[in-house]
Scaffold this motif. Structure first.
Motif, PDB file in Angstrom:
ATOM      1  N   LEU A   1      -4.976   0.823  -5.641  1.00 47.94           N
ATOM      2  CA  LEU A   1      -5.106   1.272  -4.249  1.00 47.94           C
ATOM      3  C   LEU A   1      -6.542   1.051  -3.746  1.00 47.94           C
ATOM      4  O   LEU A   1      -6.731   0.677  -2.576  1.00 47.94           O
ATOM      5  CB  LEU A   1      -4.711   2.747  -4.131  1.00 47.94           C
TER       6      LEU A   1
ATOM      7  N   ARG B   1       4.501   9.182 -11.384  1.00 49.19           N
ATOM      8  CA  ARG B   1       3.611   8.034 -11.158  1.00 49.19           C
ATOM      9  C   ARG B   1       4.292   6.669 -11.088  1.00 49.19           C
ATOM     10  O   ARG B   1       3.749   5.671 -11.561  1.00 49.19           O
ATOM     11  CB  ARG B   1       2.525   7.989 -12.246  1.00 49.19           C
TER      12      ARG B   1
ATOM     13  N   LEU C   1       2.297   1.670  -3.457  1.00 50.30           N
ATOM     14  CA  LEU C   1       1.279   2.146  -4.407  1.00 50.30           C
ATOM     15  C   LEU C   1       0.954   3.614  -4.170  1.00 50.30           C
ATOM     16  O   LEU C   1       0.830   4.399  -5.114  1.00 50.30           O
ATOM     17  CB  LEU C   1      -0.003   1.312  -4.271  1.00 50.30           C
ATOM     18  N   LEU C   2       0.842   3.964  -2.893  1.00 56.01           N
ATOM     19  CA  LEU C   2       0.534   5.364  -2.555  1.00 56.01           C
ATOM     20  C   LEU C   2       1.663   6.295  -2.990  1.00 56.01           C
ATOM     21  O   LEU C   2       1.429   7.365  -3.546  1.00 56.01           O
ATOM     22  CB  LEU C   2       0.322   5.508  -1.046  1.00 56.01           C
TER      23      LEU C   2
ATOM     24  N   LYS D   1       0.829  -1.205   0.000  1.00 55.90           N
ATOM     25  CA  LYS D   1       0.000   0.000   0.000  1.00 55.90           C
ATOM     26  C   LYS D   1       0.872   1.267   0.000  1.00 55.90           C
ATOM     27  O   LYS D   1       0.578   2.243  -0.700  1.00 55.90           O
ATOM     28  CB  LYS D   1      -0.916  -0.014   1.228  1.00 55.90           C
TER      29      LYS D   1
ATOM     30  N   LEU E   1      -6.860  -2.509  -2.774  1.00 54.48           N
ATOM     31  CA  LEU E   1      -6.132  -2.806  -1.539  1.00 54.48           C
ATOM     32  C   LEU E   1      -6.866  -2.276  -0.296  1.00 54.48           C
ATOM     33  O   LEU E   1      -6.999  -2.965   0.721  1.00 54.48           O
ATOM     34  CB  LEU E   1      -4.751  -2.143  -1.655  1.00 54.48           C
TER      35      LEU E   1
ATOM     36  N   ALA F   1       1.550   6.661  -6.651  1.00 60.40           N
ATOM     37  CA  ALA F   1       0.391   7.454  -7.082  1.00 60.40           C
ATOM     38  C   ALA F   1       0.579   8.941  -6.770  1.00 60.40           C
ATOM     39  O   ALA F   1       0.055   9.800  -7.472  1.00 60.40           O
ATOM     40  CB  ALA F   1      -0.870   6.927  -6.395  1.00 60.40           C
TER      41      ALA F   1
END
Lengths: 395, 75
Positions: free
Chosen positions: B66, A358, A349-350, A346, B69, A353
């Protein structure tokens, strides 16, 4: 262009030119000097010269040619000229213009030239003295260094880590011989050596505990024995960063990070710098962390050490730059390597993002910048910190 | 299964065919993904999965991966 110290008293250059009617026409067109003595045969016949006389400055202009193209050549600053026109020059005469070095003025870096113009009958038609200053060309040090013979040698500390491995390979691609430092993983070090050699570069592997002074000295000594010199040190050593709440931290947690980031870097630099000073050139690249500028919780031990590394990099860069040693830093954001494998998906990914580009940084992204800092393309950088974070922090 | 449902919710909220929603879907490549529809997406996801998305996660639903998840964590 000849350099001042390449010019000797007695050096001489010549050129020849046969004067044509067209030369005179062009000279008149350019200067507006249409004195009938030069252009009007009838008029000239009424004078003591009987035939038109070539403009004195037309012949003399070839002195400019010889100074500007031959002695000393490009960049010559001709600042004084005496002239005596001794005999008339006619259309059809073949002039031989010569310049010979009479004197050198070391203080002012100019030369005095005896300038003479002879006709085809070896008679002097014009003579004088020229003074010419030699302008020093502003050549970037990088250009000078590019002329060095043979490849440079880079020592990659932590050469078997994610960034370290990518750095070894990138440096080999960019023409460096590589000293691959490893701590325990000899098999991987051997594999990286084979990879480096695919790029026709030489490589050796050297094991060392970089928290041990004697090991560091031995490692650098082995590198110098193998390649005669070390031009570049890339400090890519890293370790797993445990998340520890501030209240749970003990001093040894700080010490562990400070020893890896500061003590080892300090000893490595102190050991290699005398060699670099001897060569008058060296590059040291430290790896920072984005967290020093954009902190996160539970990493105060690590962030403290990386912040100290910024200070060490800048202060040493300031002190050692006059000796030709450039110390700079590369600061990546979260890099996708084995070391960060345990970071929750997570978070990754965060981070990706929220990054303008990116994605997470790749080891190759960091290696590319390290190689730039290792190359002579970055020779005017010292104490610089290049952020490799996809735009996360823009200062 | 949840992942298909998530794409269906996104399709309805953003008014685009479900087939056009790739695993890399985000506001970078879905033109309709503005702040208002982002709030609609949260409400729709909460309703579909019968969950409450915590306030501090609202801003983290930045892309399809996201979202998957975070929904998984809340189930």
């Amino acid at each position: 262009m000849k350099k001042y110290n390449e010019i000797n008293i007695g050096d001489k250059e010549t050129l020849s030119h046969t004067i044509t009617k067209t030369d005179i026409e062009k000279f008149v067109q350019l200067t507006g000097d249409d004195n009938r003595l030069h252009v009007d045969e009838k008029f000239a016949s009424t004078t003591q010269f009987k035939k038109p006389v070539v403009h004195g400055m037309l012949g003399a202009s070839f002195i400019s040619t010889i100074i500007g193209t031959k002695l000393p050549g490009d960049g010559a600053l001709w600042f004084s000229q005496s002239l005596e026109f001794l005999l008339p020059v006619r259309v059809g005469d073949t002039l031989t213009v010569s310049a010979e070095v009479l004197k050198k003025n070391d203080k002012e870096q100019f030369i005095e030239l005896k300038t003479e113009i002879h006709n085809q009958n070896r008679q002097i038609v014009t003579k004088g003295i020229a003074k010419v200053k030699l302008i020093e060309m502003e050549v970037a040090p990088a250009e000078v260094e590019q002329k060095e013979v043979g490849p440079k040698t880079a020592l990659v500390i932590g050469g078997t880590g994610g960034i370290g491995k990518a750095t070894c390979i990138q440096l080999a691609k960019d023409g460096f011989n590589v000293i691959i430092h490893y701590n325990k993983n000899k098999t991987l070090a051997e594999e990286i050596k084979t990879e480096v050699e695919k790029y026709k570069q030489k490589a050796i592997i050297v094991s060392a505990d970089i928290l041990n002074d004697a090991d560091i000295k031995e490692m650098i000594s082995k590198g110098i024995r193998a390649f005669d010199k070390i031009d570049v040190v890339a400090n890519c050593a890293a370790t797993v960063i445990p998340n520890i709440k501030f209240q749970d931290l003990v001093w040894t947690d700080f010490l562990q990070q400070i020893e890896l980031n500061i003590k080892s870097t300090f000893i490595i630099i102190q050991t290699v710098v005398p060699e670099m000073i001897k060569n008058g050139y060296g590059k040291i690249i430290n790896i920072g962390s984005l967290s020093a500028e954009k902190p996160n919780a539970d990493w105060s031990h690590y962030i403290t050490a990386k912040s100290a590394l910024i200070g060490l990099t800048k202060s040493l860069a300031f002190e050692l730059a006059p000796k030709g040693i450039r110390i700079n830093m590369v600061t990546p954001s979260l890099v996708n390597t084995e070391l960060t494998a345990d970071i929750p998906e997570k978070i990754k990914l965060l981070t990706a993002a929220q990054t303008p580009l990116r994605r997470l940084a790749l080891a190759a992204d960091v290696a590319g910048v390290i190689s730039f800092l290792a190359s002579n393309k970055s020779d005017f950088l010292a104490g610089e910190n290049i952020r490799v974070n996809g735009g996360q922090v823009m200062l | 299964m949840e992942n298909i449902k998530i794409k269906q919710v996104m399709s309805a909220v953003f008014d685009i065919p479900v087939e056009s929603i790739s695993d890399d879907a985000s506001s970078d490549n879905i033109e309709n993904w503005d702040s208002l529809r982002h709030l609609n997406l949260i409400l729709a996801l909460e309703e579909e999965f019968n969950i409450v998305i915590p306030e501090d996660e609202v801003g983290n639903l930045l892309n399809y991966k996201l979202i998957c998840l975070i929904i998984e964590q809340q189930l």
